[in-house]
Enzyme design. Structure first.
Site, mmCIF file in Angstrom:
data_model
loop_
_atom_site.group_PDB
_atom_site.id
_atom_site.type_symbol
_atom_site.label_atom_id
_atom_site.label_comp_id
_atom_site.label_asym_id
_atom_site.label_seq_id
_atom_site.Cartn_x
_atom_site.Cartn_y
_atom_site.Cartn_z
ATOM 1 N N GLU A 322 0.860 -1.199 0.000
ATOM 2 C CA GLU A 322 0.000 0.000 0.000
ATOM 3 C C GLU A 322 0.891 1.241 0.000
ATOM 4 O OE1 GLU A 322 -2.276 -0.636 3.576
ATOM 5 O OE2 GLU A 322 -3.501 -2.187 2.652
ATOM 6 N N CYS A 418 -9.835 0.144 8.527
ATOM 7 C CA CYS A 418 -9.221 1.409 8.958
ATOM 8 C C CYS A 418 -9.939 2.630 8.389
ATOM 9 C CB CYS A 418 -7.748 1.430 8.570
ATOM 10 S SG CYS A 418 -7.432 1.037 6.841
HETATM 11 ZN ZN LIG Z 1 -7.592 2.888 5.538
#
Ligand SMILES: [Zn+2]
Length: 444
Positions: A322, A418
């Protein structure tokens, strides 16, 4: 500290602010309690992502001894609850809601019970592996979760004056200060995911206790001094089992500890980590009048916004880690552009504005807000994007394993959740970002 003194009345933003209070926060509360009738999706095809349920509140009940069972979810599942709680604080500031406040006060009572007598607070390690506390810092997210709790506490105390949550936060921060630092006998290290640094600085701004600022300073300056720190520290772990699968092969760049932060010329590694680190750096630069740190912030800012950011304000060019990749590597169809990364960019920009009132920071903040933040949620407040694509070919999202993260429809929730509560806390505190005060001038 949370200290906004304005109310947003523009209809466009009012609709979001009301949506969060009326729909999103109750929905997220039902998800955290496993009461929502939804399909939780993995954010990409990967075996290790736990996506059966959230279990986040249940984890706290087990850690508190109220319930029996095992921990479920990501090792950082606690942070979903903390971000939700922080969002509730800002929503209460917008609009008093006794029922919502009662629920939040109940969560705080639960957290107090789950906190260990020495101040430690983390459900995974309390339930499953107390002997592994602080032994595998590159994966454990213990200080990351602590940071999110401290942020929630600062927000909730500022709005409601609930002393209990501030006491839990100070006890937790004091405990971390007992364990980490440059003194002999303490761990000379830091978390694999930055967050505690900015949280301690927020706690310092609220309490004026210098200890918290010094500890944040330690964490930031210690980072990258020894790029082998995590590998060496892992040897203290009595177990060889990872706490997060798939992270074993990541290099120090992923965690921004490949070199000391003052020497980092380019944004490297996991984009959200970089943003939380930079936010902490900018806060420290301001609170300590630290010119060198400010220069480092400006260097990273320039690299990001001129060479490593999409036209939408999205950051993170690859699903692998990511992460940032290289200058001008901005593919439209395999990008990551995580919602949390753009939220982090807004945190960074806002703190740069407090140092240097330059409209470039506000411009980027606005770009990210309109393009890669609010698009991260549907207008029902109950569906979310984790990654924010620039180009989607629906068949390929299903058939190309390199594009499984590029969703065509917003899921209701994620195995790693998240982003949804991060959206809630940013959008419910949007009034914090509307103006900057410097000396005796208000800039808007
Ligand atoms: Zn996130």
């Amino acid at each position: 500290m949370f200290e906004n003194k304005i109310k947003i009345t523009a209809p466009f933003w009012q609709q979001y602010i009301n949506l969060i209070r009326e729909e999103m926060l109750p929905f997220q509360w039902s998800v955290l309690n496993d009461e929502a009738d939804i399909k939780i999706e993995k954010e990409r095809d990967a075996d290790h992502i736990p996506a059966e349920k959230s279990h986040a509140i249940e984890n706290f009940k087990i850690a508190a001894g109220i319930s029996k069972g095992k921990h479920y979810g990501m090792v950082f599942q606690d942070s979903d609850v903390y971000k939700w709680l922080e969002a509730v604080a800002y929503a209460l500031h917008q609009h008093q809601d006794n029922a919502l406040q009662k629920i939040a006060d109940g969560v705080i009572d639960l957290l107090a019970k789950a906190q260990q007598s020495d101040g430690y607070l983390n459900t995974y390690f309390t339930i499953e592996a107390p002997e592994r506390r602080y032994k595998r810092l590159y994966q454990s997210h213990e200080l990351y979760c602590a940071g999110h709790f401290i942020e929630a506490a600062v927000g909730y105390y500022s709005v409601t004056k609930n002393q209990k949550i501030l006491d839990i936060a100070c006890k937790l921060a004091d405990h971390i200060d007992d364990v980490f630092g440059s003194e002999d006998g303490k761990i000379h290290g830091y978390d694999g995911h930055e967050e505690i640094e900015l949280a301690l600085l927020r706690l310092f701004e609220l309490t004026k206790n210098d200890k918290y600022k010094k500890l944040a300073n330690f964490f930031l300056y210690e980072r990258g001094k020894n790029p082998n720190f995590f590998k060496e520290q892992q040897k203290t772990d009595p177990s060889t089992k990872p706490v997060i699968e798939g992270m074993e092969s990541f290099k120090p760049e992923y965690y921004q500890n490949h070199k000391p932060i003052l020497e980092q010329e380019t944004a490297e590694g996991h984009a959200v980590r970089v943003m939380y680190m930079c936010t902490g750096m900018a806060m420290l630069a301001r609170l300590n009048n630290d010119e060198k740190m400010f220069e480092a912030c400006k260097r990273l800012w320039k690299n990001i916004v001129t060479k490593r950011m999409y036209i939408t304000g999205g950051i993170g060019s690859t699903v692998i880690g990511e992460a940032f990749t290289a200058d001008y590597d901005l593919p439209n169809d395999t990008m990551y552009c995580e919602t949390c990364a753009s939220i982090g960019l807004i945190f960074f920009a806002n703190n740069m504005l407090k140092l240097d009132v330059d409209s470039q920071y506000a411009d980027i903040m606005e770009k990210a807000l309109y393009n890669t933040v609010i698009d991260g949620m549907a207008l029902d407040g109950k569906h979310f994007f984790y990654v924010n694509p620039l180009e989607v070919v629906p068949q390929l999202s299903h058939k190309d394993p390199g594009k499984s993260h590029v969703k065509t429809v917003r899921p209701a929730w994620f195995g790693c959740a998240c982003c949804p509560p991060n959206l809630a806390r940013l959008l419910s505190s949007l009034d914090e970002y509307m103006y900057t005060v410097k000396d005796d001038v208000i800039y808007s």
